[in-house]
Scaffold this active site. Structure first.
Site, mmCIF file in Angstrom:
data_model
loop_
_atom_site.group_PDB
_atom_site.id
_atom_site.type_symbol
_atom_site.label_atom_id
_atom_site.label_comp_id
_atom_site.label_asym_id
_atom_site.label_seq_id
_atom_site.Cartn_x
_atom_site.Cartn_y
_atom_site.Cartn_z
ATOM 1 N N LYS A 192 0.868 -1.148 -0.107
ATOM 2 C CA LYS A 192 0.030 -0.047 -0.072
ATOM 3 C C LYS A 192 0.863 1.308 -0.004
ATOM 4 O O LYS A 192 0.520 2.462 -0.918
ATOM 5 C CB LYS A 192 -0.991 -0.096 1.327
ATOM 6 C CG LYS A 192 -2.042 -1.010 1.204
ATOM 7 C CD LYS A 192 -3.093 -0.668 0.140
ATOM 8 C CE LYS A 192 -3.848 -2.098 0.196
ATOM 9 N NZ LYS A 192 -4.989 -1.923 -0.946
ATOM 10 N N LYS A 225 -3.234 -11.654 -9.150
ATOM 11 C CA LYS A 225 -4.644 -12.184 -8.663
ATOM 12 C C LYS A 225 -5.577 -11.006 -9.264
ATOM 13 O O LYS A 225 -5.431 -9.986 -9.477
ATOM 14 C CB LYS A 225 -4.554 -12.190 -7.262
ATOM 15 C CG LYS A 225 -4.577 -10.842 -6.395
ATOM 16 C CD LYS A 225 -5.063 -10.946 -5.103
ATOM 17 C CE LYS A 225 -5.017 -9.794 -4.453
ATOM 18 N NZ LYS A 225 -6.171 -9.541 -3.634
ATOM 19 N N LYS A 266 -10.465 -6.393 -7.443
ATOM 20 C CA LYS A 266 -11.497 -5.262 -7.848
ATOM 21 C C LYS A 266 -10.732 -3.852 -8.599
ATOM 22 O O LYS A 266 -11.523 -3.349 -9.374
ATOM 23 C CB LYS A 266 -12.260 -4.677 -6.536
ATOM 24 C CG LYS A 266 -13.282 -5.747 -6.082
ATOM 25 C CD LYS A 266 -13.763 -5.159 -4.600
ATOM 26 C CE LYS A 266 -14.366 -6.848 -3.682
ATOM 27 N NZ LYS A 266 -14.390 -6.106 -2.518
HETATM 28 P P1 TYM Z 1 -11.079 -8.342 0.475
HETATM 29 O O1 TYM Z 1 -12.580 -7.789 0.354
HETATM 30 O O2 TYM Z 1 -9.779 -7.836 -0.209
HETATM 31 O O3 TYM Z 1 -11.278 -9.910 -0.254
HETATM 32 C C1 TYM Z 1 -12.426 -10.554 0.526
HETATM 33 C C2 TYM Z 1 -12.066 -12.339 0.395
HETATM 34 O O4 TYM Z 1 -11.850 -12.708 -1.013
HETATM 35 C C3 TYM Z 1 -10.770 -13.339 -1.088
HETATM 36 N N1 TYM Z 1 -10.080 -12.716 -2.357
HETATM 37 C C4 TYM Z 1 -9.289 -13.754 -3.093
HETATM 38 N N2 TYM Z 1 -9.287 -14.965 -3.120
HETATM 39 C C5 TYM Z 1 -8.636 -15.566 -4.059
HETATM 40 N N3 TYM Z 1 -8.280 -15.122 -4.938
HETATM 41 C C6 TYM Z 1 -8.394 -13.819 -5.184
HETATM 42 N N4 TYM Z 1 -8.009 -13.115 -6.466
HETATM 43 C C7 TYM Z 1 -9.033 -13.154 -4.240
HETATM 44 N N5 TYM Z 1 -9.292 -11.626 -4.343
HETATM 45 C C8 TYM Z 1 -9.946 -11.687 -2.963
HETATM 46 C C9 TYM Z 1 -9.803 -12.614 0.164
HETATM 47 O O5 TYM Z 1 -8.730 -13.453 0.353
HETATM 48 C C10 TYM Z 1 -10.778 -12.457 1.190
HETATM 49 O O6 TYM Z 1 -10.905 -13.569 1.943
HETATM 50 N N6 TYM Z 1 -8.948 -7.952 4.872
HETATM 51 C C11 TYM Z 1 -9.975 -8.529 4.284
HETATM 52 C C12 TYM Z 1 -11.349 -8.343 4.834
HETATM 53 C C13 TYM Z 1 -11.511 -8.745 6.159
HETATM 54 C C14 TYM Z 1 -11.514 -10.049 6.800
HETATM 55 C C15 TYM Z 1 -11.533 -9.628 8.268
HETATM 56 C C16 TYM Z 1 -11.614 -11.222 6.157
HETATM 57 C C17 TYM Z 1 -11.605 -7.735 7.157
HETATM 58 N N7 TYM Z 1 -11.695 -8.287 8.427
HETATM 59 C C18 TYM Z 1 -11.650 -10.643 9.149
HETATM 60 C C19 TYM Z 1 -11.577 -12.297 7.228
HETATM 61 C C20 TYM Z 1 -11.414 -11.935 8.723
HETATM 62 C C21 TYM Z 1 -10.076 -8.009 2.944
HETATM 63 O O7 TYM Z 1 -9.473 -7.121 2.476
HETATM 64 O O8 TYM Z 1 -10.683 -8.798 1.837
#
Ligand code: TYM
Length: 355
Positions: free
Chosen positions: A136, A219, A222
């Protein structure tokens, strides 16, 4: 005496006791997704697919991580719209508010209190070493805010507030889970308690998943650039266009040669949405150098369309149903509060707050 009258039915309090006993022994599960746009195949196969199965087997808490999305300073209208979208997409994919606890992160300010308390034992050095933080800092040098630095502490608070044991996430969240274990264990040690279990990143397929994007490297995400991600709500023609534009090369010239990253990514995507025999067909064509990437991409696009169409139709229906969305979230808020209050009571007592 008829047969029916001999059946001894347990009283309501007994049933209630049995249900509570079973519930208490189930592994608790927590996970969330940030409301930063529509959900894509990476979110689905990395996280949501597991949520759907786990809701029937565990005590699950799934939320929309709107606090986390504030690190990029969204405007209030966008934030509101995105929270609504993720909620509708959760429901459209099959999350059931009667089977799991579904809530919005900011509806549970107990998380923010636990975040504050955990921050006292989270060290700047270890937070600066987080890979996500370093990425970041590179990506947004003009907005390196304290929320970004302490992002893993907030994530730990999300998980620990329900004392979860399993956290279904994609591969990119592995380090955050490691930090969650560190913060939970540290708290237990300092306050001589055993309040927090050691949560693990979870996937039914045993290994955590990284779904690749369509732009040749990295990967699916969004914000990885136009055309990189296939959204669950994409119309069939949009999917076809994106897949046909995916990066390829001029094709193999030597039998059984290793696949360049962009080509491997197409095969990985195919293994996720297509039948094994389809993947096998194109693997063989690749290995004997007869593969036509145009044909492979057409097939991949059609298999993606077959997968997403029922979901995207359901998303449209769900998004239009305001009362369903409101009802889902109000049931969840209640249940989340109950669980969080139980944890905070233990935490506050351990710290020495209560008289
Ligand atoms: P976020 O919003 O970026 O993504 C949500 C979930 O989707 C998974 N993910 C992927 N898995 C495989 N391949 C990909 N290309 C891919 N893109 C996204 C992420 O691994 C995630 O599981 N920090 C987290 C949100 C969060 C969270 C938490 C998750 C906040 N608090 C507590 C678990 C527990 C995040 O930014 O996910």
């Amino acid at each position: 005496m008829n047969h029916k009258s001999r059946i001894i039915s347990p009283s309501r309090p007994t049933l209630h006791f049995i249900a509570r006993f079973i519930f208490a022994r189930m592994d608790r599960v927590v996970s969330g997704i940030r409301p930063t746009g529509r959900l894509h195949l990476g979110n689905y196969f990395g996280a949501l697919k597991n949520f759907l199965q786990m809701q029937h087997e565990h005590q699950c808490f799934f939320f929309i991580a709107d606090y986390h999305s504030l690190t990029t300073h969204p405007n209030p209208q966008n934030l509101k719209g995105n929270v609504r979208t993720v909620l509708a997409e959760y429901l459209a994919c099959g999350l059931d508010p009667d089977q799991c606890t579904l809530y919005i992160q900011s509806d549970l300010p107990q998380t923010a209190e636990l975040y504050l308390l955990l921050n006292m034992h989270a060290y700047v050095g270890e937070l600066e070493r987080s890979t996500t933080f370093k990425d970041k800092v590179r990506q947004q040098p003009d907005n390196v805010n304290a929320g970004l630095l302490t992002y893993p502490v907030l994530m730990a608070a999300d998980i620990l507030i329900h004392r979860a044991a399993k956290v279904p996430v994609g591969k990119d969240q592995e380090q955050h889970l490691e930090m969650t274990r560190t913060f939970g264990n540290r708290f237990n040690r300092i306050y001589k308690s055993d309040i927090f279990p050691e949560p693990v990143a979870f996937n039914f397929g045993k290994q955590l998943v990284k779904v690749p994007g369509l732009d040749g490297s990295g990967k699916m995400g969004k914000s990885e650039g136009e055309g990189n991600a296939i959204f669950l709500s994409d119309a069939p023609d949009v999917i076809r266009k994106k897949v046909m534009r995916a990066v390829t090369d001029s094709g193999p010239t030597v039998s059984n040669s290793p696949k360049p990253e962009a080509i491997q990514n197409l095969f990985t995507l195919m293994s996720i949405v297509s039948k094994p025999e389809t993947v096998k067909y194109f693997e063989e064509a690749y290995n004997n150098c007869s593969i036509r990437y145009g044909d492979m991409k057409k097939q991949l696009a059609e298999d993606m369309v077959v997968f997403t169409t029922p979901i995207s139709e359901k998303i449209k229906e769900t998004e239009a149903d305001t009362s369903l969305l409101q009802k889902a979230i109000s049931i969840g808020k209640e249940k989340a509060h109950q669980s969080a209050n139980e944890t905070l009571k233990l935490v506050r007592t351990a710290i020495g707050f209560s008289v």
